[in-house]
Design an enzyme around this catalytic site. Structure first.
Site, short mmCIF file in Angstrom:
data_model
loop_
_atom_site.label_atom_id
_atom_site.label_comp_id
_atom_site.label_asym_id
_atom_site.label_seq_id
_atom_site.Cartn_x
_atom_site.Cartn_y
_atom_site.Cartn_z
N ASP A 133 0.87 -1.19 0.00
CA ASP A 133 0.00 0.00 0.00
C ASP A 133 0.90 1.23 0.00
O ASP A 133 1.68 1.42 0.93
CB ASP A 133 -0.87 -0.05 1.28
CG ASP A 133 -1.81 1.13 1.40
OD1 ASP A 133 -2.83 0.99 2.08
OD2 ASP A 133 -1.52 2.19 0.82
N ILE A 134 0.81 2.04 -1.02
CA ILE A 134 1.73 3.19 -1.17
C ILE A 134 1.59 4.18 -0.02
O ILE A 134 2.56 4.90 0.29
CB ILE A 134 1.51 3.86 -2.54
CG1 ILE A 134 2.75 4.70 -2.93
CG2 ILE A 134 0.25 4.71 -2.56
CD1 ILE A 134 2.76 5.11 -4.39
N VAL B 189 -6.07 4.58 -5.59
CA VAL B 189 -4.93 5.08 -4.79
C VAL B 189 -5.18 6.54 -4.38
O VAL B 189 -4.81 6.98 -3.30
CB VAL B 189 -3.61 4.91 -5.57
CG1 VAL B 189 -3.50 5.82 -6.76
CG2 VAL B 189 -2.41 5.09 -4.66
N ASP B 190 -5.88 7.29 -5.23
CA ASP B 190 -6.24 8.69 -4.91
C ASP B 190 -7.05 8.73 -3.63
O ASP B 190 -6.76 9.49 -2.69
CB ASP B 190 -7.06 9.22 -6.10
CG ASP B 190 -7.16 10.75 -6.13
OD1 ASP B 190 -7.92 11.25 -6.97
OD2 ASP B 190 -6.49 11.41 -5.32
N SER C 71 -2.65 4.53 -14.05
CA SER C 71 -3.65 4.25 -15.10
C SER C 71 -4.10 2.80 -15.20
O SER C 71 -4.91 2.48 -16.08
CB SER C 71 -3.14 4.71 -16.49
OG SER C 71 -3.13 6.12 -16.58
N TYR D 161 -8.58 3.59 -14.90
CA TYR D 161 -8.28 4.03 -16.27
C TYR D 161 -7.92 2.87 -17.21
O TYR D 161 -7.56 3.08 -18.36
CB TYR D 161 -7.18 5.09 -16.26
CG TYR D 161 -7.63 6.46 -15.75
CD1 TYR D 161 -8.95 6.68 -15.38
CD2 TYR D 161 -6.76 7.52 -15.65
CE1 TYR D 161 -9.37 7.91 -14.91
CE2 TYR D 161 -7.16 8.78 -15.18
CZ TYR D 161 -8.48 8.96 -14.82
OH TYR D 161 -8.90 10.19 -14.37
N1 APR Z 1 -1.37 1.61 -2.96
C1 APR Z 1 -0.79 1.28 -4.14
N2 APR Z 1 -1.49 1.04 -5.27
C2 APR Z 1 -2.84 1.13 -5.19
C3 APR Z 1 -3.53 1.47 -3.99
C4 APR Z 1 -2.73 1.71 -2.84
N3 APR Z 1 -3.27 2.04 -1.66
N4 APR Z 1 -4.87 1.46 -4.26
C5 APR Z 1 -5.01 1.13 -5.55
N5 APR Z 1 -3.80 0.91 -6.11
C6 APR Z 1 -3.46 0.51 -7.48
C7 APR Z 1 -4.55 -0.14 -8.31
O1 APR Z 1 -4.67 -1.51 -7.98
C8 APR Z 1 -3.98 0.08 -9.70
O2 APR Z 1 -3.03 -0.94 -10.00
O3 APR Z 1 -3.12 1.69 -8.20
C9 APR Z 1 -3.23 1.41 -9.59
C10 APR Z 1 -3.95 2.59 -10.25
O4 APR Z 1 -5.35 2.42 -10.07
P1 APR Z 1 -6.32 3.67 -9.71
O5 APR Z 1 -6.05 4.11 -8.33
O6 APR Z 1 -7.70 3.24 -10.08
O7 APR Z 1 -5.83 4.84 -10.68
P2 APR Z 1 -5.98 5.02 -12.25
O8 APR Z 1 -6.23 3.74 -12.96
O9 APR Z 1 -4.79 5.85 -12.64
O10 APR Z 1 -7.31 5.88 -12.38
C11 APR Z 1 -7.30 7.18 -11.86
O11 APR Z 1 -9.19 6.74 -10.52
O12 APR Z 1 -9.28 6.91 -8.26
C12 APR Z 1 -9.58 7.57 -9.42
O13 APR Z 1 -9.38 9.88 -8.86
C13 APR Z 1 -8.79 8.83 -9.58
O14 APR Z 1 -10.08 9.53 -11.46
C14 APR Z 1 -8.84 9.00 -11.07
C15 APR Z 1 -8.72 7.57 -11.57
#
Ligand code: APR
Length: 171
Positions: free
Chosen positions: A10-11, A33-34, A122, A126
């Site tokens: 978990d980042i 992750v956001d 992404s 995404y």
């Molecule tokens: N720590 C590390 N990696 C994580 C965590 C965490 N706590 N939570 C999720 N991830 C991973 C997911 O499993 C995925 O592999 O981060 C990667 C990116 O996934 P997303 O968080 O869905 O981000 P993204 O695909 O770039 O989409 C961005 O999603 O959450 C919304 O506000 C954000 O609109 C934006 C979109």
């Protein structure tokens, strides 16, 4: 030579100078992750994101760009927010995904960060295919990372993501 490390986890728990957030252009939070970063980092992060929207990024953060805020209550010192491209079967947006890593590394260097942690940008909401995202992420960081950044972590949240990055990261 910047060291690149992979870790499953978990980042938000990374004790590094800067963690990178896979944000959206609003900078006002989201899921994935956001959501985790804002939830665990606390309201200071959102407050600084709002200030960025009110100042330089009135129309939202453009895809491929990166900005830094405090990390609030997290172990890290900074959060670098970047907006990844949404995957498209019709259009090659790989250059924009690579730009997320380059922009984030530029901001990290400006902050004097020596250790930086990335998620797999992404590859969640995404929908970017993990193997292609891993190829772009690792290739771009390997060619772009420079002092003061000396260690870059990729923090992979689940087994498929870890396997995809490990398959590319032979070292
Ligand atoms: N720590 C590390 N990696 C994580 C965590 C965490 N706590 N939570 C999720 N991830 C991973 C997911 O499993 C995925 O592999 O981060 C990667 C990116 O996934 P997303 O968080 O869905 O981000 P993204 O695909 O770039 O989409 C961005 O999603 O959450 C919304 O506000 C954000 O609109 C934006 C979109």
């Amino acid at each position: 030579m910047t060291e690149i490390r992979l870790v499953r986890g978990d980042i938000t728990e990374m004790s590094v100078d800067a963690i990178v957030n896979a944000a959206n252009s609003s900078l006002l939070g989201g899921g994935g992750v956001d959501g985790a970063i804002h939830r665990r980092g606390g309201p200071e992060i959102l407050a600084e994101c709002r200030a960025l929207r009110a100042s330089h990024w009135g129309r939202g953060l453009a895809t491929g760009e990166a900005v830094a805020t405090t990390a609030g209550r997290l172990a890290a010192r900074h959060v670098i927010h970047t907006v990844g491209p949404v995957w498209s079967a019709d259009e090659d947006r790989g250059g924009l995904l690579a730009q997320c890593y380059r922009s984030s590394l530029r901001v990290a260097a400006e902050l004097g960060a020596e250790t930086v942690a990335f998620p797999a940008i992404s590859t969640g909401v995404y929908r970017w295919p993990l193997d292609d995202a891993a190829r772009i992420a690792l290739g771009t960081v390997a060619e772009s990372a420079a002092p003061p950044v000396r260690t870059v972590w990729f923090v992979l949240f689940d087994a498929p993501a870890y396997a995809a990055f490990a398959a590319v990261h032979t070292r």
